[in-house]
Design a protein around this motif. Sequence first.
Motif: not given
Length: 484
Positions: A11-25
């Motif tokens: 929850g604290r690192r939403k942007k970083a998690a989203l960037v990693i998830a989008l790259g894998l997606a």
Amino acid sequence: MFGIYLKRELGRRKKAALVIALGLALGIALVITVNSVSAGMTQAQDKVLQSLYGLGTDMTVTKARTAPSGNSSGQPRFEFDAKSDDDTEQSSDRVMTQGGQALKSSLVAEVAAQKGVSAAVGALTLNVTKVNGSFTQGKAQSSTSGSSGQGGPGGQGGGSTAAPQVQGGGASFDVNSYSVAGVDVTDQDLGPLAGSKITSGVTFTSAQTNAKVAVVSKSYAKENKYTVGETLKISGTKYKIIGIATPDSSESTTDVYLPLKQAQTLADAKNQVTTIYVKATDSQQIDTVKATIQKNISGTTVTTSADLAETVSGSLSTASNLATSVGKWLSIAVLAAAFLVAALLTSSAVSRRVREFGTLKALGWPSRRVTRQVVGESIVNGLLGGALGIALGLAAAYAVTAVSPKLTAELGNTGGGMGGGPGGGGPGQQSASNTMEIALSAPVSGTTIALAVGLAVAGGLIAGAMGGWRASRMRPADALRSVS
């Protein structure tokens, strides 16, 4: 404790998690799209092949036609007499075997007895050329020319008569060519009729081995306005149309189907076939069965569906090659890049959490627990990327199926191969190709979805392994050093 801390950190690192998830997606979506399109290409190619040799046929046995001997050219020959009456209509049919040199019917049983062969049936492919028209005789007319003068006795004028000339007359003939297949009515699960279904009337019965009945293709019936119950005349013999056959996938190469014995009688080819259709007991052992038949029955050509697929050209073949080579390598490259980016971002995030992990170690967390925490966060990011990738991949596959782009497939001649229809390569003829139009779809299988989930987990593990390794090497002193 693990779940609570995991939820708080993500929850604290939403942007970083989203960037990693989008790259894998993106990588996973590309893999799904390429796999689904490749599956659609395979289905389209199977439709092309099934329309020619029928569902269930694994291979065919034929024999290459030899060159005509002596002065025989093998070309159709028609002879007509110009009768005295005007507009006398004359018609003649020329029936020729098509697709390869004739084989003895006894070879069917011999092929069926080979190891690995489940069933074998023979078929005779014919080409009928019909010439129909009439002669119109011309009329001889003479013309007389004269001149006046004093050259004759008593000043008489002289004249001359020219040779008579034929005016008018001629001939007008229509040439129609169509294909005929002799079918083994006792086993219609293999052979030319296996790739079609009867949409009007009935098919042959096992008792009609030598009956004067016929089944015609839908396109041929429409072209010639034939209906069930009408009579079709071939080379002076009348056949009753008992059924209309519609191909399961695309246009058939056969126009008329007859019982095998009737086709043999038409072509004066008693106890002969041009193609033997073979079904293997195990679809994984087709190459072995092919080698067995070629070894034990010399002089024959065995063609499998894989051999026939190699002759497919046109936009279907081009698109298939692109999906197989460029598409798969591109998806692998993008996926590898996505994994690398996810790993680097995770490692970078760990570097920014020096104080956090150093403090946790100072409080008594062992290195394995810190590593597990980082790997857990990375796997969640990977699963999130997998979910987004599956959604994007399904959307892309649905778009391809909805648009259904049309692809053309041209199947070249293979020496009397599986179809044995027009273009089978009779003597003195050019080898023709059958052109078909196929609508492309992009089916997504459960295997592809499972592959996407596996890639998502793998991406998370790779990223987590690198980040966890780095986190495990941190010491409590690093946390104190980072305090300003």
